[in-house]
Scaffold this motif. Sequence first.
Motif, PDB file in Angstrom:
ATOM      1  N   LEU A  36     -83.989   7.443  -8.379  1.00 42.83           N
ATOM      2  CA  LEU A  36     -83.875   8.714  -9.102  1.00 42.83           C
ATOM      3  C   LEU A  36     -83.592   8.486 -10.585  1.00 42.83           C
ATOM      4  O   LEU A  36     -84.134   9.184 -11.445  1.00 42.83           O
ATOM      5  CB  LEU A  36     -82.770   9.572  -8.481  1.00 42.83           C
ATOM      6  CG  LEU A  36     -83.093  10.196  -7.123  1.00 42.83           C
ATOM      7  CD1 LEU A  36     -81.862  10.862  -6.520  1.00 42.83           C
ATOM      8  CD2 LEU A  36     -84.233  11.196  -7.248  1.00 42.83           C
ATOM      9  N   LEU A  37     -82.776   7.489 -10.895  1.00 40.88           N
ATOM     10  CA  LEU A  37     -82.509   7.164 -12.298  1.00 40.88           C
ATOM     11  C   LEU A  37     -83.777   6.692 -12.988  1.00 40.88           C
ATOM     12  O   LEU A  37     -84.071   7.086 -14.123  1.00 40.88           O
ATOM     13  CB  LEU A  37     -81.440   6.076 -12.389  1.00 40.88           C
ATOM     14  CG  LEU A  37     -81.172   5.508 -13.794  1.00 40.88           C
ATOM     15  CD1 LEU A  37     -80.595   6.593 -14.699  1.00 40.88           C
ATOM     16  CD2 LEU A  37     -80.243   4.311 -13.732  1.00 40.88           C
ATOM     17  N   GLY A  38     -84.571   5.848 -12.297  1.00 40.96           N
ATOM     18  CA  GLY A  38     -85.827   5.380 -12.873  1.00 40.96           C
ATOM     19  C   GLY A  38     -86.803   6.508 -13.137  1.00 40.96           C
ATOM     20  O   GLY A  38     -87.586   6.448 -14.092  1.00 40.96           O
ATOM     21  N   TRP A  39     -86.736   7.537 -12.308  1.00 37.17           N
ATOM     22  CA  TRP A  39     -87.644   8.672 -12.483  1.00 37.17           C
ATOM     23  C   TRP A  39     -87.184   9.638 -13.573  1.00 37.17           C
ATOM     24  O   TRP A  39     -87.966  10.031 -14.437  1.00 37.17           O
ATOM     25  CB  TRP A  39     -87.788   9.422 -11.161  1.00 37.17           C
ATOM     26  CG  TRP A  39     -88.746   8.782 -10.202  1.00 37.17           C
ATOM     27  CD1 TRP A  39     -89.748   7.900 -10.501  1.00 37.17           C
ATOM     28  CD2 TRP A  39     -88.788   8.973  -8.775  1.00 37.17           C
ATOM     29  NE1 TRP A  39     -90.413   7.530  -9.353  1.00 37.17           N
ATOM     30  CE2 TRP A  39     -89.861   8.173  -8.287  1.00 37.17           C
ATOM     31  CE3 TRP A  39     -88.045   9.733  -7.874  1.00 37.17           C
ATOM     32  CZ2 TRP A  39     -90.191   8.120  -6.926  1.00 37.17           C
ATOM     33  CZ3 TRP A  39     -88.371   9.677  -6.526  1.00 37.17           C
ATOM     34  CH2 TRP A  39     -89.433   8.885  -6.058  1.00 37.17           C
ATOM     35  N   ILE A  40     -85.923  10.050 -13.536  1.00 38.24           N
ATOM     36  CA  ILE A  40     -85.502  11.146 -14.422  1.00 38.24           C
ATOM     37  C   ILE A  40     -84.662  10.680 -15.610  1.00 38.24           C
ATOM     38  O   ILE A  40     -84.357  11.492 -16.485  1.00 38.24           O
ATOM     39  CB  ILE A  40     -84.726  12.232 -13.650  1.00 38.24           C
ATOM     40  CG1 ILE A  40     -83.396  11.682 -13.129  1.00 38.24           C
ATOM     41  CG2 ILE A  40     -85.571  12.770 -12.514  1.00 38.24           C
ATOM     42  CD1 ILE A  40     -82.533  12.734 -12.445  1.00 38.24           C
ATOM     43  N   GLU A 414     -89.604   3.246 -18.729  1.00 34.92           N
ATOM     44  CA  GLU A 414     -90.506   4.394 -18.596  1.00 34.92           C
ATOM     45  C   GLU A 414     -90.763   4.666 -17.103  1.00 34.92           C
ATOM     46  O   GLU A 414     -91.015   3.739 -16.334  1.00 34.92           O
ATOM     47  CB  GLU A 414     -91.816   4.081 -19.320  1.00 34.92           C
ATOM     48  CG  GLU A 414     -92.551   5.304 -19.830  1.00 34.92           C
ATOM     49  CD  GLU A 414     -93.367   5.998 -18.755  1.00 34.92           C
ATOM     50  OE1 GLU A 414     -93.692   7.172 -18.925  1.00 34.92           O
ATOM     51  OE2 GLU A 414     -93.676   5.341 -17.742  1.00 34.92           O
ATOM     52  N   PRO A 415     -90.667   5.926 -16.638  1.00 33.83           N
ATOM     53  CA  PRO A 415     -90.765   6.227 -15.205  1.00 33.83           C
ATOM     54  C   PRO A 415     -92.026   5.714 -14.523  1.00 33.83           C
ATOM     55  O   PRO A 415     -91.957   5.199 -13.398  1.00 33.83           O
ATOM     56  CB  PRO A 415     -90.701   7.764 -15.167  1.00 33.83           C
ATOM     57  CG  PRO A 415     -89.948   8.136 -16.395  1.00 33.83           C
ATOM     58  CD  PRO A 415     -90.349   7.130 -17.439  1.00 33.83           C
ATOM     59  N   SER A 416     -93.184   5.846 -15.173  1.00 37.60           N
ATOM     60  CA  SER A 416     -94.427   5.378 -14.560  1.00 37.60           C
ATOM     61  C   SER A 416     -94.433   3.856 -14.427  1.00 37.60           C
ATOM     62  O   SER A 416     -94.918   3.310 -13.428  1.00 37.60           O
ATOM     63  CB  SER A 416     -95.636   5.841 -15.385  1.00 37.60           C
ATOM     64  OG  SER A 416     -95.745   7.241 -15.369  1.00 37.60           O
ATOM     65  N   TRP A 417     -93.914   3.157 -15.419  1.00 36.96           N
ATOM     66  CA  TRP A 417     -93.808   1.700 -15.368  1.00 36.96           C
ATOM     67  C   TRP A 417     -92.860   1.273 -14.260  1.00 36.96           C
ATOM     68  O   TRP A 417     -93.146   0.353 -13.485  1.00 36.96           O
ATOM     69  CB  TRP A 417     -93.352   1.179 -16.725  1.00 36.96           C
ATOM     70  CG  TRP A 417     -92.941  -0.265 -16.785  1.00 36.96           C
ATOM     71  CD1 TRP A 417     -91.727  -0.750 -17.151  1.00 36.96           C
ATOM     72  CD2 TRP A 417     -93.752  -1.416 -16.514  1.00 36.96           C
ATOM     73  NE1 TRP A 417     -91.720  -2.118 -17.116  1.00 36.96           N
ATOM     74  CE2 TRP A 417     -92.951  -2.556 -16.728  1.00 36.96           C
ATOM     75  CE3 TRP A 417     -95.080  -1.584 -16.106  1.00 36.96           C
ATOM     76  CZ2 TRP A 417     -93.431  -3.862 -16.547  1.00 36.96           C
ATOM     77  CZ3 TRP A 417     -95.565  -2.878 -15.924  1.00 36.96           C
ATOM     78  CH2 TRP A 417     -94.747  -3.985 -16.142  1.00 36.96           C
ATOM     79  N   PHE A 418     -91.726   1.938 -14.163  1.00 29.80           N
ATOM     80  CA  PHE A 418     -90.733   1.651 -13.132  1.00 29.80           C
ATOM     81  C   PHE A 418     -91.358   1.778 -11.744  1.00 29.80           C
ATOM     82  O   PHE A 418     -91.206   0.888 -10.894  1.00 29.80           O
ATOM     83  CB  PHE A 418     -89.552   2.616 -13.285  1.00 29.80           C
ATOM     84  CG  PHE A 418     -88.437   2.398 -12.303  1.00 29.80           C
ATOM     85  CD1 PHE A 418     -87.373   1.566 -12.617  1.00 29.80           C
ATOM     86  CD2 PHE A 418     -88.439   3.035 -11.073  1.00 29.80           C
ATOM     87  CE1 PHE A 418     -86.337   1.367 -11.716  1.00 29.80           C
ATOM     88  CE2 PHE A 418     -87.413   2.838 -10.172  1.00 29.80           C
ATOM     89  CZ  PHE A 418     -86.349   2.009 -10.488  1.00 29.80           C
TER      90      PHE A 418
END
Length: 437
Positions: A36-40, A414-418
């Motif tokens: 969730l942290l990686g996304w938001i 960056e969320p997409s990279w994560f």
Amino acid sequence: MSELVDASEIRSLAAGIERQQVMDIVRGATFIGTLLLGWISLHPFVSLGDLQIGDVGTGNELATYAVFGALSVLTVALALRNDARGLATLLSPAFVLFGAWLMVTVVLSLDPTTSIKRLSLTICVVAVTAALMLLPKSQQELMHWFTIAALALLAICYLGILLAPDLSIHLATDPQEPGLAGNWRGAFGHKNQAASIMVVVLFLGVYVLRSGLWLSGAAIIALASLFLLYSAGKSSLTLCFVVLLLTSTIHFIRALWLRAIVLLTPLVLLNLLSIGAVMSEGLAGISRLLPFDSTFTGRTDIWAFALQSLHARLLTGYGFASFWGSSAIQNLPEGKEWAGFAAHSHNGYLDTALGTGLPGLALLILVLVILPLRNFQRADEGGNNGPLAMMLLRIWLFGLYLSAMESFFLDRSEPSWFTFLLAVFGLHYLARFRAKA
């Protein structure tokens, strides 16, 4: 005496079970919380009303570095306790060589301080994602964790739309892109970022549905699809359909070389008709015949400038993540002033070349394009060809295609990279270990 021994053994066994239950909770909470942290990020629902160009999603906050640094230690420690063999497989020649070249580009960077700082966060994120996929002890556990994380993200985004629409929907008063007014962005800083993550969540929903959680899977698919439509992310929506269509043919195509042709040809075409059109008048003519904006919403000017800049440093690039917004961009001619404020070139492959040179781009293609497909093939041939492998393949393929329009390769947290890294490492492990049900 035997009764005392038996009681001692029972207490010891009970304590062991309790410790294991605590560790199970720690592993699950770490996986879900980190995802969730990686996304938001640490700063969801950012206001766009008073931002300057390039402020959104820069990832330069000290707190982000500190949190991902701590998480890298925690997740690697848990992974070493849970599956040290898995982590050891990452010391492969390709990964080591790519990492070594990135270090070289830092040394040769025009702005070493910026390169070192940004590479440090990228390394932490790579460590976190590499370890994260080793935390679940079974596919069942992984599926439940993914389900909780996906539903939590959707709940956060929809609550934002209902309770704080001015922070969750693009407004006509936004100084940067008022034309996006009405497009949903949820907890993210931009509707394109929201759309790309919603495609990933949709793939997760399909995985959950196929794995047996019918109600949860259907809810995730429906909610993610609705949000994707209202975000108006045309590129993500189109690529989502393309990925679903192409991956559905995998079951009928068994040879690796045929799968490579089917899955990677669109990637080649996307780059040829976008960046290639800037380099070749013939490709530009073909691009103009296609039923979409041949300038790719103004991206052609950025690509032309980036290609011209790359020509001066083909071998080493300008240094890891140290071209855009740096001293490398100066004395701009009239009409090119915008380049001083651009955050990236809207193409991950081009940005990789700008930062790490053509050798870095070649190594990135090896590590992120060729090896994951080969890993999927090995997993398929080894019997790890269930819903999990297909979900990881779809996330990986979507990321490759999207990188022809956006730039998130090696982009710190960056969320997409994560999320893309989770797919890359997941395929790496499935190719080497039999996944427990």
